[in-house]
Scaffold this motif. Sequence first.
Motif, PDB file in Angstrom:
ATOM      1  N   SER A 260      15.890   6.376  -0.355  1.00  0.00           N
ATOM      2  CA  SER A 260      17.213   6.085   0.187  1.00  0.00           C
ATOM      3  C   SER A 260      17.404   6.693   1.573  1.00  0.00           C
ATOM      4  N   ALA A 261      16.557   7.662   1.936  1.00  0.00           N
ATOM      5  CA  ALA A 261      16.674   8.311   3.244  1.00  0.00           C
ATOM      6  C   ALA A 261      15.936   7.552   4.344  1.00  0.00           C
ATOM      7  N   ILE A 262      15.147   6.511   3.979  1.00  0.00           N
ATOM      8  CA  ILE A 262      14.411   5.745   4.982  1.00  0.00           C
ATOM      9  C   ILE A 262      15.366   4.760   5.651  1.00  0.00           C
ATOM     10  N   PRO A 263      15.543   4.837   6.949  1.00  0.00           N
ATOM     11  CA  PRO A 263      16.429   3.872   7.613  1.00  0.00           C
ATOM     12  C   PRO A 263      15.784   2.489   7.703  1.00  0.00           C
ATOM     13  N   VAL A 264      16.609   1.454   7.604  1.00  0.00           N
ATOM     14  CA  VAL A 264      16.164   0.068   7.744  1.00  0.00           C
ATOM     15  C   VAL A 264      16.639  -0.443   9.098  1.00  0.00           C
ATOM     16  N   GLN A 274      22.695   2.237  -0.370  1.00  0.00           N
ATOM     17  CA  GLN A 274      23.340   3.438  -0.888  1.00  0.00           C
ATOM     18  C   GLN A 274      22.475   4.657  -0.608  1.00  0.00           C
ATOM     19  N   ARG A 275      23.056   5.663  -0.027  1.00  0.00           N
ATOM     20  CA  ARG A 275      22.349   6.925   0.202  1.00  0.00           C
ATOM     21  C   ARG A 275      22.574   7.840  -1.002  1.00  0.00           C
ATOM     22  N   ILE A 276      21.494   8.256  -1.634  1.00  0.00           N
ATOM     23  CA  ILE A 276      21.588   9.133  -2.807  1.00  0.00           C
ATOM     24  C   ILE A 276      21.428  10.578  -2.344  1.00  0.00           C
ATOM     25  N   ILE A 277      22.475  11.348  -2.480  1.00  0.00           N
ATOM     26  CA  ILE A 277      22.466  12.754  -2.085  1.00  0.00           C
ATOM     27  C   ILE A 277      22.213  13.609  -3.319  1.00  0.00           C
ATOM     28  N   LEU A 278      21.112  14.342  -3.318  1.00  0.00           N
ATOM     29  CA  LEU A 278      20.792  15.201  -4.458  1.00  0.00           C
ATOM     30  C   LEU A 278      21.666  16.456  -4.414  1.00  0.00           C
ATOM     31  N   THR A 279      22.271  16.773  -5.518  1.00  0.00           N
ATOM     32  CA  THR A 279      23.124  17.954  -5.602  1.00  0.00           C
ATOM     33  C   THR A 279      22.309  19.166  -6.030  1.00  0.00           C
TER      34      THR A 279
END
Length: 350
Positions: A260-264, A274-279
């Motif tokens: 999810s951190a790879i830009p397109v 959707q950017r998945i932010i790990l808590t």
Amino acid sequence: MPEAPPLLEARDLEVHFPITRGVLLQRNAGAVRAVDGVSLVLERGTTFGLVGESGCGKTTLGRTIVRLYKPTAGAILVDGQDIAAGTRETVQGLPRRLQMIFQDPYASLDPRMTIGACVAEPLRIQRLGSAHERQARVAELLDLVGLRTRDTSSYPHELSGGMRQRVGIARALALSPDIIVADEPVSSLDVSIQAQIVNLLRRLQRDLGLSYLFISHDLSLVRRISDQVAVMYLGRIVESAPPRELYRHPLHPYTVALLSAIPVPNPIIEAQRQRIILTGELPSAANPPSGCRFHTRCWLRTKLGNPEVCTSEDPALSPLAPAHTVACHFASEVDGTPEQESVTRGLGGR
């Protein structure tokens, strides 16, 4: 006729660094489990990409394979021969087969030695050729990596970062190795220079038949250069697959979060992803969580209602598709989720 063994294989490899207390009477107070049961196979002429966030153990794994670190347990086999035991017979001729390209080209080169001396050092240590033959070999290697013969009299500080990394590559090639461990070889370089170095590595692989263990935190770069990609988390491989399969159908929640951190490059598609932010914080390798090591930060576990099996049972790395293995109790639940579909939008193909 028996099948030939793979060029390089690691079996249940462990590297633990002891934690001691006390000044005079040092007592063992535990261990940092930097690499904790990793297995991988590198076939001849291919590239095995290893990705993961900082501190996951990928650099330690690479340095252990080239015997800069001694493994705590497990086996490292080159053409079926275990080199982890460290006997004279098993390590004889090993430097000529295994070499490493380091992350920082300036720190890996002696500032007091000329470029020619740096590249010739492996030949001198192995006592290969006369002084004149070594000089000719250095000129050949510099030309191979795109440097000029007159650069032999220069010192590392007189060269740019990209040129220094080319020197590091030339030095790794000096003994004509079969396997090169490349530890983030372009992370300290400008983007334009990164592309040049990657193209150089691919050309050398094609022309010389090299095999790479390519370590990086850049998933886009690993997809471009690798034939097989493994994702590492807290000392273990949690998912492994060919790049096309991994980037289209990630099955581990951690892999989905990384992708999810790879830009397109398409702004319309990027806006829909959707950017998945790990808590939470990355757990300590000295005291890893029980059960699945990722459960303390797992978005899928939260979505499924925090099942107890995630904290009580350590998932094995199991095959779920051809050449695709995953270490997750609920990997099948990831496939088709909105998170997976959102993240992989625009990432298909190499």
